[in-house]
Write a protein that holds these residues in place. Structure first.
Motif, short mmCIF file in Angstrom:
data_model
loop_
_atom_site.label_atom_id
_atom_site.label_comp_id
_atom_site.label_asym_id
_atom_site.label_seq_id
_atom_site.Cartn_x
_atom_site.Cartn_y
_atom_site.Cartn_z
N LEU A 117 16.41 -15.48 38.10
CA LEU A 117 17.07 -15.15 37.40
C LEU A 117 17.77 -16.79 37.05
N THR A 118 18.25 -17.04 38.05
CA THR A 118 18.77 -18.52 38.15
C THR A 118 17.86 -19.55 37.08
N MET A 119 16.95 -19.26 37.76
CA MET A 119 15.87 -20.79 37.18
C MET A 119 15.71 -20.60 36.03
N VAL A 120 15.35 -19.25 36.03
CA VAL A 120 14.30 -18.58 34.48
C VAL A 120 15.76 -18.88 33.38
N GLY A 121 17.77 -18.89 33.86
CA GLY A 121 18.42 -18.73 32.91
C GLY A 121 19.09 -20.47 32.59
N VAL A 122 18.99 -21.20 33.63
CA VAL A 122 19.32 -22.86 33.91
C VAL A 122 18.19 -23.12 32.48
N TRP A 123 17.09 -22.50 32.85
CA TRP A 123 15.97 -23.54 32.20
C TRP A 123 16.21 -22.79 30.49
N THR A 124 16.16 -22.15 30.52
CA THR A 124 16.10 -21.52 28.55
C THR A 124 17.70 -22.11 28.61
N VAL A 125 18.69 -22.03 28.55
CA VAL A 125 19.79 -22.04 28.66
C VAL A 125 19.36 -23.55 28.12
N SER A 126 19.63 -24.89 28.97
CA SER A 126 18.80 -26.16 28.54
C SER A 126 17.97 -26.48 27.73
N LEU A 127 16.88 -24.86 27.40
CA LEU A 127 15.72 -25.05 25.81
C LEU A 127 16.99 -25.22 24.80
N SER A 128 17.95 -24.08 24.65
CA SER A 128 18.96 -23.63 23.78
C SER A 128 19.55 -24.77 22.95
N VAL A 129 20.33 -25.05 24.56
CA VAL A 129 21.22 -26.44 23.90
C VAL A 129 20.33 -27.26 23.11
N VAL A 130 19.07 -27.94 23.73
CA VAL A 130 18.72 -29.42 23.40
C VAL A 130 17.52 -28.45 22.34
N PHE A 131 17.23 -27.63 21.84
CA PHE A 131 17.02 -27.15 20.45
C PHE A 131 17.41 -27.09 20.10
N GLY A 132 18.97 -26.56 19.88
CA GLY A 132 20.35 -26.40 18.82
C GLY A 132 20.73 -27.86 18.42
N THR A 133 20.58 -29.15 19.73
CA THR A 133 21.13 -30.21 18.89
C THR A 133 20.47 -30.68 18.02
N ALA A 134 19.06 -30.42 18.34
CA ALA A 134 17.72 -31.23 17.22
C ALA A 134 18.29 -30.19 15.79
#
Length: 517
Positions: A117-134
């Protein structure tokens, strides 16, 4: 001298938890509190980037009072996690806590579930922040080209560029990240506060509008629309919550005196972020342009247009947009850094394929887990490809991040509650008699936020507006379950537990069975 003694004690304490000191302890309270990313930076970025959802969900009432409400509830979670972390200060975080708190009968499975759960969470929240910056880059372009409609592949290319920048910073500037984040935290809110308050070219709003304005256009009834409007606020606070485990606990082995500093950082992160958010929100709300204009922006990213209208010129709007973009970039760098630490910690406990490779630390790059960093980056790049096929499905990852991280936070708190909180009596940071109430509030809040993030943002619900977060959440759960059957049950033995501690737990378990049994 005191720092050296604290480091020696921390090293010995880490060995008692079953791990060898591999990272370099260079961070104090200020570095952790204002790092990865600082609460002020998260508040500014998270409240503005998804502002369209809050506007559609109700406007000022949701943005201001919703922020304060969610802050109070999140504080209960922060206190609960601070208590547990003070006793088990390791980068392994929540899945280690589950393993140590649960009875021997269930701890292996519970730690595996929590870890993934933590792994999926950190990967997807990191993805959402990086993509949000884009996507903020798209908003910046909209300042000068308001009619431009960006294509998915253009957004993806921008996303790759932001990812590359974050990767370079994490690889080569790891030791400088705390200083960069502290500087960012100090000047960001001040500049925006002064500029918006002084200029206000689109006009000024009344106090009644800022404190009581409510205008929902999402299609829900007013009461539920308020909660739907909280989605960006909850997501933002989940990032603050993420800083508790992912960006505070994951840095536990790089901190001086972690049993004292980590609980302080966790406890103060939410109040600092809350006050910073209010300071940031008030000038935005007092100078807010017409919501209908902002919601009709073709790109769906109204930040650039909002600042342009408030400043009265494209140059002024672009200048403020650039500040928000800088914040987003700092967040992307810090979250990518913390995601790599969480990946490294899980690989160290043999729960990830090719764990020997991904658990290595590079001594030449300031003890950076290079292989784990590349793994988390590659996963984000691969998941980003989904945006080319369906932006609706891709947007579900934001909700999945909240759901996964929320569930992973709640699990050790629930286990502690079911054990009657007897494990927390000797915690360096103990909540005492208030612990039971605080823990229950924290768990109920996480459960409610998971339900909320499964709901569509607008009605009527169509194929495009449908929220697929729950579907993706279940899919990831199924994948981790299959991987446990294939690999976990044969190779995963859980986090290392020193022999003396294991013997103590075994004797305690035989004499006083856990309530989880």
């Amino acid at each position: 001298m005191e720092s050296i003694d604290a480091d020696v004690a921390a090293k010995e304490g880490l060995q008692k938890l079953g791990y060898k000191q591999e990272m370099t302890r260079t961070r104090g309270l200020v570095h952790i509190l204002f790092n990865d990313p600082p609460p002020k930076v998260i508040a500014a970025y998270g409240l503005v980037a998804p502002i369209d959802t809050s506007l559609a969900g109700g406007g000022p009432v949701v943005m201001l009072w919703g922020w304060i409400l969610v802050s109070a509830l999140t504080q209960a979670l922060a206190l609960s996690l601070a208590e547990i972390c003070s006793k088990y200060p390791t980068s392994a975080g929540a899945y280690y806590w589950c393993f140590r708190l649960a009875s021997p009968k269930y701890r292996l499975l519970l730690s595996w579930i929590n870890g993934w759960l933590t792994m999926v969470g950190v990967w997807t929240v990191s993805l959402s922040v990086v993509f949000g910056t884009a996507q903020l880059v798209v908003a910046g372009a909209g300042v000068y080209y308001p009619e431009w409609t960006v294509t998915p592949w253009q957004t993806y290319v921008i996303f790759l560029g932001v990812t590359a920048i974050a990767l370079v910073f994490c690889l080569f500037l790891n030791t400088h990240l705390p200083t960069i984040d502290i500087i960012c935290a100090c000047w960001t809110c001040l500049v925006i506060l002064v500029c918006l308050s002084v200029k206000a070219a689109a006009g000024r709003r009344s106090v009644s509008f800022v404190l009581g304005g409510f205008d929902a256009s999402a299609g829900w009834t007013p009461g539920w629309s308020f909660f739907i409007g909280l989605l960006p606020v909850i997501s933002e606070h989940r990032q603050l919550g993420s800083s508790l485990i992912r960006q505070v606990a994951s840095m536990a082995e790089e901190v001086h005196d972690p049993s004292r500093i980590l609980p302080q950082a966790m406890t103060w992160s939410v109040p600092i972020g809350t006050v910073s958010g209010v300071i940031f929100l008030l000038p935005v709300l007092f100078t807010l342009p017409d919501a209908k204009i902002l919601l009709s922006v073709p790109s769906g990213q109204p930040v650039g247009v909002m600042f342009t209208l408030v400043m009265g010129s494209q140059a002024g709007g672009f200048g403020l947009w650039f500040i928000i973009f800088g914040i987003g970039l700092f967040c992307a760098i810090s979250i990518s850094c913390a995601a790599s630490r969480a990946t490294w910690a899980f690989a160290r406990d043999k729960a990830i394929p090719f764990h020997t490779h991904f658990s290595k630390v590079s001594p030449r790059l300031s003890a950076v887990p290079v292989n784990a960093l590349f793994l988390s980056t590659i996963i984000q790049v691969a998941l980003g490809l989904i945006y080319l096929g369906s932006s609706t499905a891709f947007n579900a990852f934001v909700g999945v991040a909240v759901m996964c991280l929320g569930a992973s936070y709640a699990m050790p708190v629930v286990i502690s509650l079911m054990n009657g909180r007897k494990d927390m009596r000797d915690a360096p940071f103990c909540l005492g008699r208030a612990g039971m109430t605080v823990n229950v509030v924290a768990v109920l809040w996480v459960v409610f936020s998971i339900v909320l993030f499964s709901m569509p943002a607008v009605v009527p619900v169509t194929r495009v507006t449908m929220n697929y977060a729950s579907v993706v959440f279940v899919a990831f759960g199924a994948i981790s379950g299959v991987w446990y059957m294939i690999h976990g049950r044969y190779h995963y033995t859980g986090p290392p537990v020193p022999e003396d501690t294991a013997d103590t737990q075994s004797s305690e378990s035989s004499s006083a069975p856990s309530k989880l049994d």
